[in-house]
Write an enzyme that holds these catalytic residues in place. Structure first.
Site, mmCIF file in Angstrom:
data_model
loop_
_atom_site.group_PDB
_atom_site.id
_atom_site.type_symbol
_atom_site.label_atom_id
_atom_site.label_comp_id
_atom_site.label_asym_id
_atom_site.label_seq_id
_atom_site.Cartn_x
_atom_site.Cartn_y
_atom_site.Cartn_z
ATOM 1 N N CYS A 97 -0.569 31.341 15.790
ATOM 2 C CA CYS A 97 -1.258 32.583 16.146
ATOM 3 C C CYS A 97 -2.619 32.243 16.737
ATOM 4 C CB CYS A 97 -1.418 33.475 14.915
ATOM 5 S SG CYS A 97 -2.288 35.029 15.271
ATOM 6 N N CYS A 152 -5.509 34.533 14.970
ATOM 7 C CA CYS A 152 -5.927 34.128 13.621
ATOM 8 C C CYS A 152 -6.170 32.630 13.509
ATOM 9 C CB CYS A 152 -4.883 34.558 12.598
ATOM 10 S SG CYS A 152 -4.655 36.346 12.484
ATOM 11 N N HIS A 182 2.148 38.358 13.700
ATOM 12 C CA HIS A 182 0.827 38.979 13.833
ATOM 13 C C HIS A 182 0.996 40.451 14.175
ATOM 14 C CE1 HIS A 182 -3.536 38.989 14.569
ATOM 15 N NE2 HIS A 182 -3.258 39.869 15.512
ATOM 16 N N CYS A 183 0.315 41.313 13.410
ATOM 17 C CA CYS A 183 0.337 42.753 13.675
ATOM 18 C C CYS A 183 -0.889 43.114 14.496
ATOM 19 C CB CYS A 183 0.357 43.538 12.366
ATOM 20 S SG CYS A 183 0.296 45.331 12.617
ATOM 21 N N CYS A 200 -2.898 46.093 12.649
ATOM 22 C CA CYS A 200 -3.691 45.669 11.484
ATOM 23 C C CYS A 200 -4.660 44.548 11.843
ATOM 24 C CB CYS A 200 -2.771 45.206 10.357
ATOM 25 S SG CYS A 200 -1.712 46.508 9.691
ATOM 26 N N CYS A 214 -2.123 38.420 10.515
ATOM 27 C CA CYS A 214 -0.768 37.916 10.338
ATOM 28 C C CYS A 214 -0.222 38.420 9.006
ATOM 29 C CB CYS A 214 -0.763 36.393 10.378
ATOM 30 S SG CYS A 214 -0.961 35.719 12.046
ATOM 31 N N HIS A 272 5.163 47.759 11.706
ATOM 32 C CA HIS A 272 4.003 48.569 11.322
ATOM 33 C C HIS A 272 4.441 50.027 11.348
ATOM 34 C CE1 HIS A 272 -0.306 49.433 10.793
ATOM 35 N NE2 HIS A 272 0.004 50.548 11.432
ATOM 36 N N CYS A 273 4.289 50.695 10.206
ATOM 37 C CA CYS A 273 4.763 52.078 10.079
ATOM 38 C C CYS A 273 3.591 53.051 10.131
ATOM 39 C CB CYS A 273 5.525 52.252 8.771
ATOM 40 S SG CYS A 273 6.164 53.933 8.537
ATOM 41 N N CYS A 330 1.262 48.078 7.296
ATOM 42 C CA CYS A 330 2.205 47.094 7.803
ATOM 43 C C CYS A 330 3.223 46.814 6.704
ATOM 44 C CB CYS A 330 1.460 45.813 8.180
ATOM 45 S SG CYS A 330 2.107 45.048 9.654
#
Length: 338
Positions: A131, A134, A144-145, A148, A151, A158-159, A165
């Site tokens: 990543c 990060c 990775h989100c 958010c 990671c 992601h909801c 997440c």
């Protein structure tokens, strides 16, 4: 644990983003609060006249309602688990990585560091999963989100409806939330239906209660159908030990892509999410197996012991400890072409 590695944004923009991210949760909460009022007051206390029926409806409703709210709360406020510092690129390697302009040399730096880590999945090109945001090697099934800004271990998706997440630490809570939300809608629909017919045919004429009861059935039916498809899809994923991301992008191992790389058999797949104590499966307490960093892998086991592949066709009763023991004897090494 590491703090979220977030991309620098203006403070005002970050504040607006945080506020807006709660809008879907607020909408769902308002709908649930209205459904509580409509069912408890307008249906049970105003419309239903039989005391025994009224008491039974209220008792069962509040049991389902509390389970639904409990799981929704856990899905919202259980933070996703992040990789530990051991996956973070050390300062010396980070300096070398940042100063190196050649992509192949950067891959080599990451690959050398990753040899010390329990990572077995790769990118589509066979490189170590890293990543850049990060600055860490991604553990297996970690992604990775971008919402958010970090990671997330065993990230599923992601909801926005829980503003969280969904991953290793809260996937069980998310599944139970879907299940109890369906049960909540189904129970409302079944108990409201007879009074819906009475209001629809003008047998009952209370104007205010009529609106709430009629609308309550439509809302419950609409949400039940939506949740049924979503819950069914996630049940299918759990039965195969896949995440949503893995369903769309097949995991890559040393020997190549394998969509069933983490498939251990339906029973053990369920235990990966819900744990071994079945009495706790339907309760929103954390019981998932493992540490979030390493997972039993069918491909790793079979590549180490080819006889195991044939054996698994006839026997699916290995315990998770036995499966993990096989996998721990298998180490995958990345070779970077120069």
């Amino acid at each position: 644990m590491l703090a979220g590695c977030r991309v620098a944004l203006p403070r005002g923009l970050r504040c607006c983003q945080r506020v807006l991210s709660w809008v879907p949760v607020v909408i769902i909460s308002l709908v649930v609060l209205w459904s509580y009022y409509a069912y408890v007051w307008e249906l049970c206390l105003v419309t239903v006249t039989n005391p025994a029926e009224k008491a039974a409806y209220l008792l069962i409703f509040h049991t389902v309602f509390l389970l639904f709210i409990w799981t929704y709360w856990k899905a919202i406020f259980t933070p996703p688990k992040q990789p530990t510092k051991k996956f973070l690129l050390p300062y010396a390697e980070k300096e070398r990585y940042d100063n190196e302009e050649r992509p192949e040399a950067q891959k080599q730096i990451v690959a050398e560091f990753a040899r010390k880590l329990p990572v077995y999945t790769r990118t589509g090109s066979g490189a170590t999963r890293f990543c850049d945001t990060c600055q860490m090697v991604k553990p297996d099934r970690c992604h990775h989100c971008s919402v958010c800004g970090m990671c997330v271990l065993k990230m599923d998706h992601h909801c926005p409806w829980v503003n969280n997440c969904i991953g290793y630490s809260n996937y069980k809570f998310f599944l139970l939330f879907l299940a109890y939300a369906m049960l909540y809608c189904l129970y409302i629909g079944c108990t409201v239906f007879q009074y819906f017919i009475l209001y629809w045919t003008d047998t009952l004429s209370n104007g205010r209660a009529k609106f709430h009861v009629l609308f309550l059935l439509f809302v419950a039916l609409m949400f039940f159908i939506s949740l049924m498809f979503l819950f069914g899809y996630h049940c299918w994923l759990v039965s195969l030990n896949r995440t949503t991301l893995e369903a769309f992008s097949t995991p890559v191992f040393q020997s190549g892509p394998d969509k069933n790389g983490f498939h251990l058999g339906i029973r053990r797949n369920l235990e990966q999410v819900f744990g071994k104590e079945r009495k706790l499966w339907l309760i929103p307490v954390f019981t998932s197996l493992g540490d979030g960093f390493t997972y039993p892998m069918r491909m790793a086991c079979e590549s180490r012991n080819p006889l195991l592949a044939a054996e698994n066709q006839w026997e699916d009763d290995l315990t998770d400890e036995e499966s993990q023991a096989y996998c721990e004897t298998s180490h995958i090494t990345v070779h970077i072409e120069k």
